[in-house]
Each structure stands twice: as C-alpha cells, then as structure tokens.
Design a protein around this motif. Sequence first.
Motif, PDB file in Angstrom:
ATOM      1  N   ASP A 102     -18.223  -4.327  -8.255  1.00 21.74           N
ATOM      2  CA  ASP A 102     -17.373  -4.331  -9.520  1.00 21.74           C
ATOM      3  C   ASP A 102     -15.780  -3.920  -9.364  1.00 21.74           C
ATOM      4  N   TYR A 103     -15.626  -2.847  -8.559  1.00 20.99           N
ATOM      5  CA  TYR A 103     -14.225  -2.345  -8.514  1.00 20.99           C
ATOM      6  C   TYR A 103     -13.535  -3.475  -7.970  1.00 20.99           C
ATOM      7  N   VAL A 104     -13.848  -4.280  -6.876  1.00 18.78           N
ATOM      8  CA  VAL A 104     -13.053  -5.214  -6.105  1.00 18.78           C
ATOM      9  C   VAL A 104     -12.746  -6.428  -6.966  1.00 18.78           C
ATOM     10  N   GLY A 105     -13.426  -6.523  -8.264  1.00 17.97           N
ATOM     11  CA  GLY A 105     -13.179  -7.288  -9.114  1.00 17.97           C
ATOM     12  C   GLY A 105     -12.341  -6.971 -10.272  1.00 17.97           C
ATOM     13  N   ILE A 106     -12.065  -5.785 -10.502  1.00 19.73           N
ATOM     14  CA  ILE A 106     -11.471  -5.406 -11.537  1.00 19.73           C
ATOM     15  C   ILE A 106      -9.850  -4.710 -11.191  1.00 19.73           C
ATOM     16  N   VAL A 107      -9.760  -4.618  -9.750  1.00 22.34           N
ATOM     17  CA  VAL A 107      -8.565  -4.056  -9.223  1.00 22.34           C
ATOM     18  C   VAL A 107      -8.040  -5.121  -8.199  1.00 22.34           C
ATOM     19  N   SER A 108      -7.023  -5.339  -8.417  1.00 21.77           N
ATOM     20  CA  SER A 108      -6.007  -6.305  -7.642  1.00 21.77           C
ATOM     21  C   SER A 108      -5.486  -6.026  -6.391  1.00 21.77           C
ATOM     22  N   GLY A 109      -5.725  -6.654  -5.394  1.00 24.01           N
ATOM     23  CA  GLY A 109      -4.683  -6.218  -3.937  1.00 24.01           C
ATOM     24  C   GLY A 109      -3.494  -6.665  -4.027  1.00 24.01           C
ATOM     25  N   ASN A 110      -3.019  -7.356  -5.204  1.00 22.49           N
ATOM     26  CA  ASN A 110      -1.649  -7.552  -5.311  1.00 22.49           C
ATOM     27  C   ASN A 110      -0.999  -6.120  -5.774  1.00 22.49           C
ATOM     28  N   ASP A 111      -1.857  -5.454  -6.546  1.00 27.51           N
ATOM     29  CA  ASP A 111      -0.994  -4.476  -7.092  1.00 27.51           C
ATOM     30  C   ASP A 111      -1.585  -2.989  -6.426  1.00 27.51           C
ATOM     31  N   CYS A 112      -2.784  -3.032  -5.823  1.00 23.78           N
ATOM     32  CA  CYS A 112      -3.149  -1.609  -5.229  1.00 23.78           C
ATOM     33  C   CYS A 112      -3.153  -1.943  -3.760  1.00 23.78           C
ATOM     34  N   LEU A 113      -2.395  -1.397  -3.036  1.00 24.27           N
ATOM     35  CA  LEU A 113      -2.240  -1.554  -1.565  1.00 24.27           C
ATOM     36  C   LEU A 113      -3.479  -0.877  -0.654  1.00 24.27           C
ATOM     37  N   ASN A 114      -4.047   0.174  -1.424  1.00 24.47           N
ATOM     38  CA  ASN A 114      -5.024   0.880  -0.629  1.00 24.47           C
ATOM     39  C   ASN A 114      -6.336   0.495  -1.562  1.00 24.47           C
ATOM     40  N   LYS A 115      -6.491  -0.500  -2.006  1.00 24.48           N
ATOM     41  CA  LYS A 115      -7.728  -0.899  -2.735  1.00 24.48           C
ATOM     42  C   LYS A 115      -8.965  -0.841  -1.906  1.00 24.48           C
ATOM     43  N   MET A 116      -9.032  -1.069  -0.906  1.00 27.89           N
ATOM     44  CA  MET A 116     -10.361  -1.305   0.151  1.00 27.89           C
ATOM     45  C   MET A 116     -10.716   0.268   0.586  1.00 27.89           C
ATOM     46  N   ASP A 117      -9.730   1.028   0.634  1.00 24.80           N
ATOM     47  CA  ASP A 117     -10.106   2.458   0.838  1.00 24.80           C
ATOM     48  C   ASP A 117     -10.978   3.107   0.024  1.00 24.80           C
ATOM     49  N   LYS A 118     -10.930   2.563  -1.369  1.00 20.56           N
ATOM     50  CA  LYS A 118     -11.599   3.458  -2.261  1.00 20.56           C
ATOM     51  C   LYS A 118     -13.021   2.842  -2.563  1.00 20.56           C
ATOM     52  N   THR A 119     -13.343   1.452  -1.680  1.00 24.65           N
ATOM     53  CA  THR A 119     -14.694   1.272  -1.776  1.00 24.65           C
ATOM     54  C   THR A 119     -15.709   1.834  -0.746  1.00 24.65           C
ATOM     55  N   GLY A 120     -15.309   2.424   0.098  1.00 17.93           N
ATOM     56  CA  GLY A 120     -15.969   3.073   0.947  1.00 17.93           C
ATOM     57  C   GLY A 120     -16.673   2.141   1.896  1.00 17.93           C
ATOM     58  N   TRP A 121     -16.367   0.976   1.853  1.00 18.97           N
ATOM     59  CA  TRP A 121     -16.675  -0.060   2.882  1.00 18.97           C
ATOM     60  C   TRP A 121     -16.007  -0.195   4.296  1.00 18.97           C
ATOM     61  N   HIS A 122     -16.862  -0.571   5.343  1.00 27.46           N
ATOM     62  CA  HIS A 122     -16.006  -0.593   6.625  1.00 27.46           C
ATOM     63  C   HIS A 122     -16.226  -1.959   7.003  1.00 27.46           C
ATOM     64  N   PHE A 123     -15.166  -2.379   7.977  1.00 28.51           N
ATOM     65  CA  PHE A 123     -14.934  -3.655   8.163  1.00 28.51           C
ATOM     66  C   PHE A 123     -14.882  -3.857   9.608  1.00 28.51           C
ATOM     67  N   ILE A 124     -15.547  -5.208   9.972  1.00 26.07           N
ATOM     68  CA  ILE A 124     -15.472  -5.502  11.338  1.00 26.07           C
ATOM     69  C   ILE A 124     -15.095  -7.134  11.381  1.00 26.07           C
ATOM     70  N   LYS A 125     -14.326  -7.369  12.436  1.00 26.12           N
ATOM     71  CA  LYS A 125     -13.848  -8.914  12.418  1.00 26.12           C
ATOM     72  C   LYS A 125     -14.995  -9.822  12.760  1.00 26.12           C
ATOM     73  N   SER A 126     -15.015 -10.745  12.166  1.00 27.56           N
ATOM     74  CA  SER A 126     -15.895 -11.908  12.494  1.00 27.56           C
ATOM     75  C   SER A 126     -15.630 -12.559  13.868  1.00 27.56           C
ATOM     76  N   ASP A 127     -16.334 -12.739  14.538  1.00 29.47           N
ATOM     77  CA  ASP A 127     -16.233 -13.423  15.785  1.00 29.47           C
ATOM     78  C   ASP A 127     -16.063 -14.950  15.794  1.00 29.47           C
ATOM     79  N   PHE A 128     -16.225 -15.560  14.335  1.00 28.03           N
ATOM     80  CA  PHE A 128     -15.985 -17.117  14.403  1.00 28.03           C
ATOM     81  C   PHE A 128     -14.695 -17.330  13.562  1.00 28.03           C
ATOM     82  N   VAL A 129     -14.303 -16.469  12.489  1.00 25.09           N
ATOM     83  CA  VAL A 129     -13.210 -16.842  11.759  1.00 25.09           C
ATOM     84  C   VAL A 129     -12.442 -15.739  11.540  1.00 25.09           C
ATOM     85  N   ASN A 130     -10.830 -15.857  11.101  1.00 25.16           N
ATOM     86  CA  ASN A 130     -10.135 -14.694  11.257  1.00 25.16           C
ATOM     87  C   ASN A 130     -10.360 -14.239   9.783  1.00 25.16           C
ATOM     88  N   ALA A 131     -11.402 -13.230   9.650  1.00 25.35           N
ATOM     89  CA  ALA A 131     -11.763 -12.603   8.341  1.00 25.35           C
ATOM     90  C   ALA A 131     -12.671 -11.544   8.473  1.00 25.35           C
TER      91      ALA A 131
END
Length: 186
Positions: free
Chosen positions: A78-107
């Motif tokens: 819900d948080y990533v739906g109500i807070v814009s990455g255009n306005d909040c540079l550390n948006k993803m830090d607040k989610t507690g999520w961890h990211f790994i790079k796809s081996d198939f696409v640049n995402a």
Amino acid sequence: MRKNITPKAYLYPMPVLIVGTYDENGVPNAMNAAWGTVCDANRIAIVLSATHKSVKNLLKTKSFTVAMADENNVVSADYVGIVSGNDCLNKMDKTGWHFIKSDFVNAPIIEELPLALECKLVSFDEDSEICIGEIVNVSVEQSILNDKGKIDLLKFRPICYDCDTHGYYKLGEKIGQAFFDGLKLK
C-alpha cells in the motif's frame, strides 16, 4: 431482484500488482498498480500513468518486473502506491524490501514478494496509458510451490483489491476444478 449501479470496472478479483524498475542510476523503485490483466499467454497489460517514476524508468530501461502482493506485505504494498518515487528519494528504504537484479531483464526482483514476472516492454500507449509487457521469465519462491512444482495459491496467499471499498482481501479456499466440474452438465 437486480439493481443498476454506477458503471465501473467491477472485475474481481483484481490483483495487487507491484511494478519494479531501476532508474538511470540503478536505484530500484516500485509502485502499486491495481489495473492489470493477462492479454496473451506470455503478455500482461497494465494501465499506468506516465507521470509515475516507475513508468519513466521502464520507458528508459525497456524492462520491469511485476510481483503480486501477498498478505504478508499489505503495508509495504500500500505504501508504494501512496508515496511517489518522484517525491521521496528513499521511498524503497521504508518498505523493508530487499532487491536482487533479474538475470533476464534490467529490473529488480523484490525478495519478499514470492512471485515475480520479469518483463520486456512491448509497448506503452501514451493516450490509453496501457503498458504491455512480454514475460520472459517467472521467478518464484519455492515455498509457494506444491509437490509438482506448480504454484499453490493457499501457500502463496496473494491479495486482491476491491475498487469500490478500497479494501485489500486475501483469496479463500479452492471450491472447484476448472475444465472438469462443468463436464457434469455435458
């Protein structure tokens, strides 16, 4: 007795889709997108406003991931739906999520979300705001698979969105078998 109500896209269940992208510096971003569906065996369509940071990113990288939120991730989804990455540079830090790079696409793949569709951008129509992605890989957490290697919805526990009440709901129990139960009427 039936009643006519205000026309609205009442399609249930509506999955809670989390679109993951990288910006030009490799910084991950994610957004909540409620209007998405299958449009071919290996393609999905999602309505996305061009003003979203994630859309700007996927237009540059030509790739994105789509994960379905589950009941363990309601708050962050819900948080990533109500807070814009255009306005909040550390948006993803607040989610507690961890990211790994796809081996198939640049995402990015969000580790906490057990199912991710890794997509190449096929098209984005600025007028309709329909984004079409070709699924080139599906990354799945083994804990949601059954003994035959198929996704088990009771283990996965994805959530859906109700556009009328703005509620999030978890799916219920299995009540039938597709391509079988209807044979009783043949």
